[in-house]
Design a protein around this motif. Structure first.
Motif, PDB file in Angstrom:
ATOM      1  N   THR A  29       2.683  -2.278  -1.433  1.00 53.82           N
ATOM      2  CA  THR A  29       1.297  -1.955  -1.739  1.00 53.82           C
ATOM      3  C   THR A  29       0.372  -2.791  -0.867  1.00 53.82           C
ATOM      4  OG1 THR A  29       1.423  -3.538  -3.578  1.00 53.82           O
ATOM      5  CG2 THR A  29       1.656  -1.190  -4.123  1.00 53.82           C
ATOM      6  N   THR A  47       5.633   3.625   3.508  1.00 53.96           N
ATOM      7  CA  THR A  47       5.067   2.569   2.667  1.00 53.96           C
ATOM      8  C   THR A  47       4.227   1.678   3.578  1.00 53.96           C
ATOM      9  OG1 THR A  47       7.026   1.193   3.002  1.00 53.96           O
ATOM     10  CG2 THR A  47       6.935   2.469   0.953  1.00 53.96           C
ATOM     11  N   LYS A  53       1.786   1.771  -0.185  1.00 53.17           N
ATOM     12  CA  LYS A  53       0.701   2.536  -0.781  1.00 53.17           C
ATOM     13  C   LYS A  53      -0.597   1.767  -0.559  1.00 53.17           C
ATOM     14  CE  LYS A  53      -1.013   4.139  -5.258  1.00 53.17           C
ATOM     15  NZ  LYS A  53      -0.760   4.156  -6.728  1.00 53.17           N
ATOM     16  N   THR A  69      -4.719   1.069  -1.011  1.00 55.49           N
ATOM     17  CA  THR A  69      -5.918   1.201  -1.844  1.00 55.49           C
ATOM     18  C   THR A  69      -7.102   0.613  -1.092  1.00 55.49           C
ATOM     19  OG1 THR A  69      -4.657   1.067  -3.898  1.00 55.49           O
ATOM     20  CG2 THR A  69      -6.998   0.556  -4.034  1.00 55.49           C
TER      21      THR A  69
END
Length: 206
Positions: free
Chosen positions: A66, A90, A92, A94
């Motif tokens: 992430t 990969t 993820k 944000t």
């Protein structure tokens, strides 16, 4: 490939390069409307913003799942990272941005480029803690001000990737004077000989 279109030695697929070039064109169009980047940097947008953002990608731990980008603004580095992450599968990504117009741009860019991102239209200090493997922030705040925001969203054992300018050493000293503890590598920037890419680990306060 000409040197001005190089991407810090990254071995990119045709799809990833095409997405980055499409993002460059999109950012140029929107900058005239909402000032995504400083107008003086638009002629050199590829180097000053896309290359400058892309060079963070190989500094992330390969096992990172992430990534949170704070104050994503015009998508540098957030959308650039998302493009490279889509290629790799990969992490993820944000994006946290409080300006509603810039959030609209980020969502439009992600949709048109076909890259998955989550956009949070909130300030970094009030957004829910993300507990991500990597936190990045570019041109957001001095390090002593920035680190509380980074710590809010960084998972234990995570890595912060923070591009800084010529005053990077003074910012590190000021952050430590505020009680922040961390291991830091000040890595050279491919776009500015006076800048450094700070890779921080073991971040703690007090």
């Amino acid at each position: 490939m000409t040197p001005t279109r190089d991407l810090a030695g990254l071995n990119l697929s045709p799809t990833a390069r095409a997405r980055l070039e499409a993002f460059e064109a999109l950012a140029r169009r929107w900058t005239g409307k909402i000032n995504l980047v400083a107008p003086s940097t638009v002629p050199d947008l590829w180097t000053r913003h896309i290359l400058d953002s892309a060079q963070l990608w190989p500094l992330a731990p390969p096992e990172a799942q992430t990534w949170a980008d704070l104050g994503s603004g015009g998508g540098f580095p957030g959308i650039v990272v998302a493009i490279l992450a889509a290629e790799a599968g990969t992490p993820k990504v944000t994006l946290i941005e409080s300006d509603q117009r810039k959030c609209a741009f980020l969502r439009t860019a992600a949709r048109e480029l076909g890259v998955p991102v989550t956009v949070l239209d909130q300030r970094a200090e009030s957004a829910p803690p993300q507990a991500t493997s990597v936190v990045s922030a570019r041109a957001l705040a001095p390090l002593a001000t920035l680190l509380p925001l980074v710590a809010r969203h960084l998972a234990p054992g995570g890595t912060a990737l923070l591009p800084k300018g010529r005053d990077h050493a003074a910012e590190i000293e000021a952050a430590r004077a505020k009680g922040w503890r961390f291991a830091v590598e000040a890595l050279p920037s491919a776009t500015d000989p006076e800048a450094r890419l700070l890779r921080l680990t073991d971040l703690a306060h007090g």
